[in-house]
Design a protein around this motif. Structure first.
Motif, PDB file in Angstrom:
ATOM      1  N   ASN A 145     -11.876  12.014   8.751  1.00 55.26           N
ATOM      2  CA  ASN A 145     -11.577  10.599   8.960  1.00 55.26           C
ATOM      3  C   ASN A 145     -10.072  10.362   8.887  1.00 55.26           C
ATOM      4  O   ASN A 145      -9.315  11.244   8.462  1.00 55.26           O
ATOM      5  N   GLY A 146      -9.672   9.179   9.298  1.00 57.68           N
ATOM      6  CA  GLY A 146      -8.260   8.839   9.269  1.00 57.68           C
ATOM      7  C   GLY A 146      -8.003   7.519   8.563  1.00 57.68           C
ATOM      8  O   GLY A 146      -8.891   6.666   8.472  1.00 57.68           O
ATOM      9  N   ILE A 147      -6.801   7.387   8.067  1.00 59.01           N
ATOM     10  CA  ILE A 147      -6.329   6.124   7.498  1.00 59.01           C
ATOM     11  C   ILE A 147      -5.050   5.743   8.244  1.00 59.01           C
ATOM     12  O   ILE A 147      -4.136   6.562   8.382  1.00 59.01           O
ATOM     13  N   ALA A 148      -5.021   4.508   8.758  1.00 65.97           N
ATOM     14  CA  ALA A 148      -3.865   4.033   9.512  1.00 65.97           C
ATOM     15  C   ALA A 148      -3.206   2.889   8.744  1.00 65.97           C
ATOM     16  O   ALA A 148      -3.621   1.733   8.872  1.00 65.97           O
ATOM     17  N   PRO A 149      -2.197   3.187   7.945  1.00 63.85           N
ATOM     18  CA  PRO A 149      -1.518   2.126   7.195  1.00 63.85           C
ATOM     19  C   PRO A 149      -0.681   1.236   8.103  1.00 63.85           C
ATOM     20  O   PRO A 149      -0.201   1.663   9.155  1.00 63.85           O
ATOM     21  N   GLY A 150      -0.509   0.002   7.656  1.00 67.68           N
ATOM     22  CA  GLY A 150       0.401  -0.922   8.312  1.00 67.68           C
ATOM     23  C   GLY A 150       1.604  -1.171   7.424  1.00 67.68           C
ATOM     24  O   GLY A 150       2.307  -0.234   7.038  1.00 67.68           O
ATOM     25  N   LEU A 151       1.819  -2.440   7.051  1.00 66.71           N
ATOM     26  CA  LEU A 151       2.993  -2.814   6.254  1.00 66.71           C
ATOM     27  C   LEU A 151       2.710  -2.552   4.765  1.00 66.71           C
ATOM     28  O   LEU A 151       2.319  -3.438   4.019  1.00 66.71           O
ATOM     29  N   ILE A 152       2.919  -1.316   4.363  1.00 62.43           N
ATOM     30  CA  ILE A 152       2.658  -0.893   2.981  1.00 62.43           C
ATOM     31  C   ILE A 152       3.958  -0.613   2.241  1.00 62.43           C
ATOM     32  O   ILE A 152       4.221  -1.171   1.185  1.00 62.43           O
ATOM     33  N   LEU A 153       4.779   0.260   2.805  1.00 64.84           N
ATOM     34  CA  LEU A 153       6.067   0.613   2.200  1.00 64.84           C
ATOM     35  C   LEU A 153       7.170   0.449   3.239  1.00 64.84           C
ATOM     36  O   LEU A 153       6.984   0.821   4.403  1.00 64.84           O
ATOM     37  N   PRO A 154       8.313  -0.087   2.839  1.00 65.37           N
ATOM     38  CA  PRO A 154       9.422  -0.205   3.798  1.00 65.37           C
ATOM     39  C   PRO A 154      10.007   1.160   4.132  1.00 65.37           C
ATOM     40  O   PRO A 154       9.944   2.084   3.318  1.00 65.37           O
ATOM     41  N   PRO A 155      10.556   1.318   5.327  1.00 63.36           N
ATOM     42  CA  PRO A 155      11.255   2.566   5.663  1.00 63.36           C
ATOM     43  C   PRO A 155      12.457   2.751   4.742  1.00 63.36           C
ATOM     44  O   PRO A 155      12.924   1.791   4.109  1.00 63.36           O
ATOM     45  N   GLU A 156      12.935   3.971   4.669  1.00 64.70           N
ATOM     46  CA  GLU A 156      14.117   4.238   3.843  1.00 64.70           C
ATOM     47  C   GLU A 156      15.272   3.367   4.305  1.00 64.70           C
ATOM     48  O   GLU A 156      15.533   3.220   5.495  1.00 64.70           O
ATOM     49  N   GLY A 157      15.954   2.783   3.332  1.00 65.27           N
ATOM     50  CA  GLY A 157      17.080   1.912   3.647  1.00 65.27           C
ATOM     51  C   GLY A 157      16.710   0.451   3.801  1.00 65.27           C
ATOM     52  O   GLY A 157      17.584  -0.406   3.944  1.00 65.27           O
ATOM     53  N   LYS A 158      15.390   0.147   3.795  1.00 65.33           N
ATOM     54  CA  LYS A 158      14.927  -1.231   3.892  1.00 65.33           C
ATOM     55  C   LYS A 158      14.244  -1.621   2.581  1.00 65.33           C
ATOM     56  O   LYS A 158      13.892  -0.778   1.759  1.00 65.33           O
ATOM     57  N   ASP A 159      14.058  -2.943   2.375  1.00 65.18           N
ATOM     58  CA  ASP A 159      13.377  -3.400   1.163  1.00 65.18           C
ATOM     59  C   ASP A 159      12.160  -4.241   1.532  1.00 65.18           C
ATOM     60  O   ASP A 159      11.794  -4.362   2.705  1.00 65.18           O
ATOM     61  N   GLU A 160      11.529  -4.841   0.520  1.00 65.41           N
ATOM     62  CA  GLU A 160      10.292  -5.592   0.746  1.00 65.41           C
ATOM     63  C   GLU A 160      10.499  -6.776   1.685  1.00 65.41           C
ATOM     64  O   GLU A 160       9.593  -7.150   2.436  1.00 65.41           O
ATOM     65  N   SER A 161      11.682  -7.372   1.657  1.00 64.55           N
ATOM     66  CA  SER A 161      11.942  -8.527   2.524  1.00 64.55           C
ATOM     67  C   SER A 161      11.821  -8.137   3.994  1.00 64.55           C
ATOM     68  O   SER A 161      11.426  -8.953   4.840  1.00 64.55           O
ATOM     69  N   TYR A 162      12.131  -6.892   4.313  1.00 67.26           N
ATOM     70  CA  TYR A 162      11.987  -6.392   5.683  1.00 67.26           C
ATOM     71  C   TYR A 162      10.516  -6.438   6.101  1.00 67.26           C
ATOM     72  O   TYR A 162      10.188  -6.886   7.203  1.00 67.26           O
TER      73      TYR A 162
END
Length: 239
Positions: free
Chosen positions: A176-193
């Motif tokens: 099976n697969g899991i497809a995350p969406g907006l879980i963790l910001p990319p490196e260099g970005k924060d939660e506001s992103y």
């Protein structure tokens, strides 16, 4: 007591959260890392100090090199490390589009995000022959507009491979697969992103690592469930 779970990319982010959850569920662990040796060793020590009965093995593999995964699994088996859960979590996420020349980035993204889960899946089936495989994909794999062209192509392939594997490896291995969406910001970005991006998805909120481990547990508990992709994305794949 359960057997071992191998989690690729387990030293940080989603891979780390999954590994900790699996230890809490009674799995022994094989923690894969490439260059994050310090983080992997720290995680091993943390898990072993919290869960006295859990055994943790470290496995260093550079996914950009040629690796004999059959032999790696056979070596683990000789050490009585029986893996019955493979979590393909390691990935590389680099922006790209049609303006990039050459194939260097394409080959890198395909190798890390698709080729290695492909080879690990085949080796797991050959050496251990039964259990569960969970592939981490990405909700963006449902889209055809992207600023991560090579990455998304690799995840689209992994999504289809998940379904093919579920058919070919049944009934002894569920995939099976899991497809995350907006879980963790990319490196260099924060939660506001992430919060800014969330304005464009149905639930207009961001997820958490807790939602990811709930999905992992659902897959493990649901023995009549295979060949499915769980979108942990607030409905993002729908729009």
């Amino acid at each position: 007591m359960k057997n071992y779970a191998l989690v690729t990319g387990s030293a940080d982010r989603i891979g780390k959260a999954v590994a900790v959850h699996l230890a809490n569920q009674g799995y022994h662990l094989v923690l894969h890392y490439n260059s994050s040796k310090e983080k992997a060793e720290k995680l091993k020590n943390e898990i072993e100090s919290i869960y006295e009965n859990i055994k943790v093995e470290l496995l260093q593999i550079n996914f950009l090199k040629e690796n004999d995964f059959n032999q790696i699994f056979k070596d683990l088996k000789k050490k009585k490390v029986i893996v019955d859960l493979l979590v393909n979590c390691a990935s590389d996420f680099i922006p790209s589009n049609f303006e990039e020349e050459g194939s260097e980035l394409f080959e890198k993204e395909m190798t890390i995000n698709f080729k290695n889960p492909y080879l690990l899946t085949k080796a797991f089936a050959s050496v251990f022959g039964k259990g569960n495989i969970i592939n981490f994909i990405d909700t963006k794999a449902t889209k055809n507009s992207t600023v991560h062209l090579d990455y998304i192509l690799s995840k689209k392939l992994l999504s289809d491979f998940t379904k093919i594997s579920a058919v070919e490896l049944a009934p002894h291995i569920r995939v099976n697969g899991i497809a995350p969406g907006l879980i963790l910001p990319p490196e260099g970005k924060d939660e506001s992103y992430l919060l800014n991006l969330a304005k464009n998805i149905p639930l207009k909120s961001i997820g958490s690592l807790d939602e990811i481990v709930k999905a992992v547990q659902f897959i493990l508990d649901s023995t009549f469930f295979t060949g499915q992709i769980l979108y942990i994305d607030g409905g993002e794949h729908l729009v």
